[in-house]
Design a protein around this motif. Structure first.
Motif, mmCIF file in Angstrom:
data_model
loop_
_atom_site.group_PDB
_atom_site.id
_atom_site.type_symbol
_atom_site.label_atom_id
_atom_site.label_comp_id
_atom_site.label_asym_id
_atom_site.label_seq_id
_atom_site.Cartn_x
_atom_site.Cartn_y
_atom_site.Cartn_z
ATOM 1 N N ARG A 1 3.130 -5.584 13.375
ATOM 2 C CA ARG A 1 2.557 -5.199 14.701
ATOM 3 C C ARG A 1 2.409 -6.132 15.614
ATOM 4 N N VAL B 1 -3.860 -1.056 16.011
ATOM 5 C CA VAL B 1 -5.004 -1.965 15.597
ATOM 6 C C VAL B 1 -4.109 -3.291 15.024
ATOM 7 N N LEU B 2 -4.164 -4.545 15.686
ATOM 8 C CA LEU B 2 -3.238 -5.519 15.412
ATOM 9 C C LEU B 2 -3.953 -6.235 14.305
ATOM 10 N N GLY B 3 -5.139 -6.298 14.268
ATOM 11 C CA GLY B 3 -5.800 -7.047 12.986
ATOM 12 C C GLY B 3 -7.462 -6.629 13.097
ATOM 13 N N GLU C 1 1.185 4.231 1.580
ATOM 14 C CA GLU C 1 0.756 4.966 2.549
ATOM 15 C C GLU C 1 2.002 5.815 2.902
ATOM 16 N N GLY D 1 4.838 1.154 12.633
ATOM 17 C CA GLY D 1 3.639 0.383 12.306
ATOM 18 C C GLY D 1 2.967 0.391 11.003
ATOM 19 N N ARG D 2 3.464 1.223 10.118
ATOM 20 C CA ARG D 2 2.737 1.464 8.664
ATOM 21 C C ARG D 2 3.932 1.223 7.722
ATOM 22 N N TYR D 3 3.666 0.272 6.818
ATOM 23 C CA TYR D 3 4.850 0.189 5.816
ATOM 24 C C TYR D 3 4.208 0.236 4.426
ATOM 25 N N GLY E 1 -1.887 -7.807 11.039
ATOM 26 C CA GLY E 1 -0.508 -7.287 10.660
ATOM 27 C C GLY E 1 0.652 -7.945 11.607
ATOM 28 N N GLN F 1 0.705 -9.845 6.382
ATOM 29 C CA GLN F 1 -0.448 -10.302 6.838
ATOM 30 C C GLN F 1 -0.606 -11.695 7.157
ATOM 31 N N ARG G 1 -15.338 -0.813 9.186
ATOM 32 C CA ARG G 1 -13.842 -1.459 8.602
ATOM 33 C C ARG G 1 -13.327 -0.448 7.428
ATOM 34 N N ARG H 1 0.856 -1.397 0.029
ATOM 35 C CA ARG H 1 0.010 0.151 0.011
ATOM 36 C C ARG H 1 0.898 1.321 0.159
HETATM 37 P P1 AMP Z 1 -6.730 -4.081 6.871
HETATM 38 O O1 AMP Z 1 -6.574 -4.762 5.802
HETATM 39 O O2 AMP Z 1 -6.670 -2.581 6.477
HETATM 40 O O3 AMP Z 1 -7.813 -4.190 7.739
HETATM 41 O O4 AMP Z 1 -5.397 -4.272 8.037
HETATM 42 C C1 AMP Z 1 -5.522 -5.443 8.848
HETATM 43 C C2 AMP Z 1 -4.279 -5.233 9.639
HETATM 44 O O5 AMP Z 1 -3.218 -5.158 8.694
HETATM 45 C C3 AMP Z 1 -4.179 -4.037 10.454
HETATM 46 O O6 AMP Z 1 -5.034 -4.155 11.588
HETATM 47 C C4 AMP Z 1 -2.665 -3.747 10.534
HETATM 48 O O7 AMP Z 1 -2.391 -4.617 11.774
HETATM 49 C C5 AMP Z 1 -2.123 -4.342 9.450
HETATM 50 N N1 AMP Z 1 -1.957 -3.126 8.257
HETATM 51 C C6 AMP Z 1 -2.806 -2.722 7.463
HETATM 52 N N2 AMP Z 1 -2.007 -1.695 6.843
HETATM 53 C C7 AMP Z 1 -0.513 -1.943 7.010
HETATM 54 C C8 AMP Z 1 0.427 -1.267 6.930
HETATM 55 N N3 AMP Z 1 0.546 -0.263 5.872
HETATM 56 N N4 AMP Z 1 1.837 -1.491 7.468
HETATM 57 C C9 AMP Z 1 1.808 -2.508 8.506
HETATM 58 N N5 AMP Z 1 0.604 -3.153 8.739
HETATM 59 C C10 AMP Z 1 -0.611 -2.804 8.222
#
Ligand code: AMP
Length: 421
Positions: A309, A279-281, A112, A117-119, A306, A124, A255, A110
């Motif tokens: 995380r 948010v871990l998951g 982002e 915690g955001r890459y 994630g 996953q 969500r 992604r």
């Molecule tokens: P999502 O698919 O957006 O519902 O994400 C599910 C989980 O994936 C989230 O709770 C995070 O733990 C992890 N996650 C989502 N986006 C990222 C990101 N850019 N970097 C790291 N972990 C992520």
């Protein structure tokens, strides 16, 4: 020097055992619940993720889309669910069984803004159960996620649950939310202004201070549920109680993706100092995705954690084990001939499941000793001129410092029995 791409990271050899640990723990729970692994490609056709109904920021602004050399429009997967649903349909998995239960572990992409915690490339682990709709199944999926967290020993977490109801409930709620938010239009953040038209439910997810103030008094989905949706949700909660899952109903939880319906949930870390990305998951039920991607009208439910995380949480709570792949034996040699012998000795040891290594060049005794210390070897085997001549080895226990000159077979026996330790 060429550096790594922004938002990506290297898992170095000294760290990879942590990844193995988490993957193993996940597989252990998966196998108890009889989920089978599915591996789908990291790239899919653009349309798998860019569907008419999917207006989420992730899909609109954050996907890595590109043309390949034959001008095919492709996307690096930003999430795994849609790819699994594509595979479910393409391979007609529903023919063999009414319910397909799969799990996965792999990278997503992604675009982002990178932060703790955001890459841009992140891992996953998650599950999907596709084919039927059942409140028991919803409870089971949340329970699997809950068991996994417990299996990792993570204690400072909370499980938040909500329902988005069926399409009728969501439409009613959508109308109520738009009616409530429209008078505040000028005060909403620019993201929320856009979402008001595209997907007003997502405004509830906003982290903007001004938005939060407005959302405080927004209507709640729970008051707009159809009788059936309300009944379904109550049933899910009852089964969760029966399964001893500790959860909170969070009426504002929606969500990130647009395909969810009915049950949605998130698991968050409450560890002090964990940071904003706690948010871990999370996951939920989806009722239209399979059909939208050209399949039968089957429903599914799933979640994703994630991995970075989870690792961070385990690190903060000091729950990660030590690297357990220490070396059993380091074989030390002295010249060309003894190096040749050391090479075959290491092979023989491995045949007996004894991990072994050596230096592949002719190096000083001192530097080989240093290397064995770095590798934390339990034993040393020396192959010197004398040992070579008599077809023996010197075995030394690095802890007790005891050493004996014996045949390789005897050495293997001693190592196997943990003697000399
Ligand atoms: P999502 O698919 O957006 O519902 O994400 C599910 C989980 O994936 C989230 O709770 C995070 O733990 C992890 N996650 C989502 N986006 C990222 C990101 N850019 N970097 C790291 N972990 C992520």
């Amino acid at each position: 020097m060429i550096n790594k791409v922004k938002g990506t990271y290297d898992v170095l050899p000294s760290e990879s055992y942590k990844w193995h640990f988490i993957e193993r723990k996940f597989q252990e729970v998966m196998s108890l619940y009889h989920f089978k692994e599915i591996r789908t490609p990291n790239m899919e056709h653009f349309e798998v993720f860019h569907r008419d109904s999917e207006m989420s920021d992730m899909v609109q602004k954050e996907t890595y889309d590109f043309l390949d050399r034959s001008n095919r429009k492709l996307t690096l997967r930003p999430e795994v669910t849609a790819g699994i649903v594509r595979a479910y349909i393409e391979n007609k998995l529903y023919v063999a069984e009414p319910l397909t239960k799969v799990y996965y572990f792999g990278p997503n992409y992604r675009y982002e803004r990178p932060q703790t915690g955001r890459y841009r490339e992140f891992y996953q682990c998650g599950v999907e159960a596709i084919g039927i709709k059942s409140a028991v199944l919803d409870a089971e999926i949340i329970k699997v996620a809950y068991d996994f967290i417990n299996h990792l020993n993570l204690k400072q977490v909370s499980v938040n649950i909500n329902t988005l109801g069926d399409l009728e409930s969501r439409n009613n709620y959508r109308a109520a939310l738009i009616a409530y938010l429209t008078p505040f239009y000028d005060d909403l953040s620019s993201d929320s202004k856009r979402r008001l038209k595209e997907n007003p439910l997502r405004i509830l997810d906003s982290k903007d201070k001004g938005d939060l103030e407005i959302i405080k008094n927004a209507p709640l989905i729970i008051n707009h549920l159809s009788t059936d949706s309300k009944k379904y949700f109550d049933e899910v909660l009852k089964h969760l109680d029966n399964a001893n899952v500790k959860y909170q109903v969070n009426e504002k939880l929606v969500r990130g993706l647009d395909y969810y319906s009915h049950t949605v949930f998130e698991i968050e870390a409450n560890i002090k100092g964990f940071g904003a990305q706690n948010v871990l998951g999370g996951g939920g039920r989806y009722d239209a995705l399979v059909k939208e991607l050209g399949g039968p009208a089957h429903e599914g439910i799933g979640f994703a954690f994630g991995v970075e995380r989870l690792l961070y949480a385990l690190e903060m709570e000091e729950l990660l084990p030590k690297d357990d792949n220490d070396l059993d034996v380091f074989v030390i040699h002295f010249d060309k001939k003894t190096l040749e012998k050391a090479f075959t000795v290491a092979q023989t040891l491995r045949k007996y499941n004894i991990t072994s290594s050596l230096n592949y060049e002719i190096k000083s005794f001192k530097s080989q000793l240093k290397e064995s210390l770095r590798k934390n070897a339990s034993y040393l085997i020396f192959i010197g001129e004398e040992e070579l001549k008599n077809n023996l080895v010197t075995l030394k226990d690095t802890k007790t410092e005891q050493q004996v000159i014996i045949t390789l077979e005897e050495a293997i026996n001693l190592i196997k029995k943990g003697l000399l330790k």
